[in-house]
Design a protein around this motif. Structure first.
Motif, PDB file in Angstrom:
ATOM      1  N   THR A   6      -2.570  15.962 -10.630  1.00 46.56           N
ATOM      2  CA  THR A   6      -3.201  15.218  -9.179  1.00 46.56           C
ATOM      3  C   THR A   6      -4.324  15.028  -9.611  1.00 46.56           C
ATOM      4  OG1 THR A   6      -3.533  17.448  -8.494  1.00 46.56           O
ATOM      5  CG2 THR A   6      -1.122  15.965  -8.367  1.00 46.56           C
ATOM      6  N   THR A   8      -6.381  16.001  -7.720  1.00 45.57           N
ATOM      7  CA  THR A   8      -6.902  16.729  -7.003  1.00 45.57           C
ATOM      8  C   THR A   8      -7.128  17.896  -8.201  1.00 45.57           C
ATOM      9  OG1 THR A   8      -6.249  16.632  -4.601  1.00 45.57           O
ATOM     10  CG2 THR A   8      -6.354  18.921  -4.922  1.00 45.57           C
ATOM     11  N   ALA A  37      -7.697  13.421  -2.286  1.00 48.87           N
ATOM     12  CA  ALA A  37      -6.282  13.928  -1.484  1.00 48.87           C
ATOM     13  C   ALA A  37      -5.629  12.498  -1.107  1.00 48.87           C
ATOM     14  CB  ALA A  37      -6.975  15.012  -0.282  1.00 48.87           C
ATOM     15  N   ASP A  40      -3.815  11.199  -4.201  1.00 49.87           N
ATOM     16  CA  ASP A  40      -2.565  11.698  -3.787  1.00 49.87           C
ATOM     17  C   ASP A  40      -1.867  11.665  -3.212  1.00 49.87           C
ATOM     18  OD1 ASP A  40      -3.987  13.145  -6.572  1.00 49.87           O
ATOM     19  OD2 ASP A  40      -4.500  14.965  -5.629  1.00 49.87           O
ATOM     20  N   ALA A  41      -1.710  11.477  -1.966  1.00 45.37           N
ATOM     21  CA  ALA A  41      -0.777  10.577  -1.207  1.00 45.37           C
ATOM     22  C   ALA A  41      -0.745   9.467  -1.264  1.00 45.37           C
ATOM     23  CB  ALA A  41      -1.913  10.683   0.480  1.00 45.37           C
ATOM     24  N   ARG A  42      -1.432   8.253  -2.042  1.00 48.85           N
ATOM     25  CA  ARG A  42      -1.039   7.370  -2.839  1.00 48.85           C
ATOM     26  C   ARG A  42      -0.101   7.222  -3.633  1.00 48.85           C
ATOM     27  NH1 ARG A  42       0.676   3.897  -0.279  1.00 48.85           N
ATOM     28  NH2 ARG A  42       0.828   2.600  -1.877  1.00 48.85           N
ATOM     29  N   ALA A  43       0.081   7.640  -4.145  1.00 48.10           N
ATOM     30  CA  ALA A  43       0.939   8.221  -5.762  1.00 48.10           C
ATOM     31  C   ALA A  43       1.839   9.366  -5.172  1.00 48.10           C
ATOM     32  CB  ALA A  43       0.107   9.936  -7.039  1.00 48.10           C
ATOM     33  N   GLY A  44       1.906  10.331  -3.575  1.00 49.81           N
ATOM     34  CA  GLY A  44       3.363  11.069  -3.473  1.00 49.81           C
ATOM     35  C   GLY A  44       3.765   9.823  -2.868  1.00 49.81           C
ATOM     36  N   ALA A  45       3.185   8.962  -2.258  1.00 47.30           N
ATOM     37  CA  ALA A  45       3.899   7.491  -1.430  1.00 47.30           C
ATOM     38  C   ALA A  45       4.936   6.647  -2.406  1.00 47.30           C
ATOM     39  CB  ALA A  45       2.984   6.999  -0.043  1.00 47.30           C
ATOM     40  N   GLY A  46       4.460   6.722  -4.137  1.00 46.97           N
ATOM     41  CA  GLY A  46       5.757   6.196  -4.362  1.00 46.97           C
ATOM     42  C   GLY A  46       3.916   5.373  -4.982  1.00 46.97           C
ATOM     43  N   THR A  48       2.061   4.101  -8.626  1.00 47.29           N
ATOM     44  CA  THR A  48       1.993   4.641  -9.709  1.00 47.29           C
ATOM     45  C   THR A  48       0.205   4.277  -9.606  1.00 47.29           C
ATOM     46  OG1 THR A  48       3.607   3.250 -10.968  1.00 47.29           O
ATOM     47  CG2 THR A  48       1.656   3.781 -12.043  1.00 47.29           C
ATOM     48  N   GLU A 140      -3.803   0.919  -7.886  1.00 47.05           N
ATOM     49  CA  GLU A 140      -2.407   1.133  -7.915  1.00 47.05           C
ATOM     50  C   GLU A 140      -2.043   0.452  -9.854  1.00 47.05           C
ATOM     51  OE1 GLU A 140      -1.222   1.416  -4.175  1.00 47.05           O
ATOM     52  OE2 GLU A 140      -2.611   2.528  -3.987  1.00 47.05           O
TER      53      GLU A 140
END
Length: 234
Positions: A6, A8, A37, A40-46, A48, A140
């Motif tokens: 990540t 972070t 953060a 990483d939230a964008r990555a966590g939402a799917g 790339t 992205e």
């Protein structure tokens, strides 16, 4: 040591290195953690996110504040997976070179009398003290500019101001309107500011070609008794 998964984690590793860049307000006031953060939230939402986390702070890692001799500012990383690796304009993809980079390298080759490089990897510039910093350190896939409003600009502005305040003589190569706006952060009594249009072929004014930034920067560095930069990549 495993690669960070990540941004972070990448930030934590960058902090462990004790970089001089950590003196910037961005790293001292919590801004870096907030932006990491958000990415990483964008990555966590799917989404790339590009480049790989381990490359996000590559420009700062390769070119410490106390080693900067020139600055080139970009916008954000290439939005195709595998193309960007954390340095503005630098390209490590497997396809043909991006159009703007081709224009930059053609100008460089003409000025230096060298062959036009077939590689777009600008790491040799970064290792010589050329800070290749994007206004946003992440993007992205397929969405240029996706992270321009996440807060990365505080890092870019802070880095330019710190270079101006702490370095004795630096050549700032500012191409295109967004980069040129940051000329206001530079003390022109101490540093060289070379402004030109963006190297993109879509720039209707076509005011980058012929601006001869590389030779001008080296001539100025030589006048200051400093070693010129070897811009050749081949």
């Amino acid at each position: 040591m495993t690669d960070p998964a990540t941004v972070t984690q990448a930030l934590a590793r960058f902090r462990e290195g004790g970089s001089p860049w950590l003196s910037l307000p961005f790293f001292r006031d919590g801004g870096a953690e907030r932006v990491a953060a958000a990415v990483d939230a964008r990555a966590g939402a799917g989404a790339t996110v590009l480049p790989a986390p381990g490359d996000v702070f590559r420009a700062l890692a390769l070119t410490p504040l106390n080693a900067v001799r020139a600055v080139i500012l970009g916008q954000d990383p290439y939005p195709t997976p595998g193309d960007a690796h954390g340095l503005a304009f630098s390209y490590v993809g497997k396809r043909r070179l991006p159009a703007s980079l081709k224009v930059i390298l053609a100008e460089m080759a003409e000025e230096t009398g060298s062959a036009v490089p077939t590689s777009g990897d600008l790491t040799p510039w970064a290792r010589q003290g050329v800070l290749l910093l994007n206004a946003a350190l992440t993007v992205e896939a397929g969405q240029s500019g996706a992270h321009m409003k996440l807060g990365w600009d505080a890092l870019t502005d802070g880095a330019v101001a710190a270079v101006s305040e702490t370095r004795p003589a630096v050549a700032f190569l500012l191409w295109g309107a967004p980069a040129r706006r940051r000329a206001a952060l530079v003390d022109r009594s101490r540093h060289l500011v070379l402004e030109a249009g963006h190297p993109s072929p879509l720039n209707r004014r076509a005011d980058f070609r012929g601006s001869r930034p590389f030779g001008q920067a080296n001539a100025w560095l030589a006048e200051k008794g400093l070693e010129p930069i070897d811009w050749r990549l081949a």
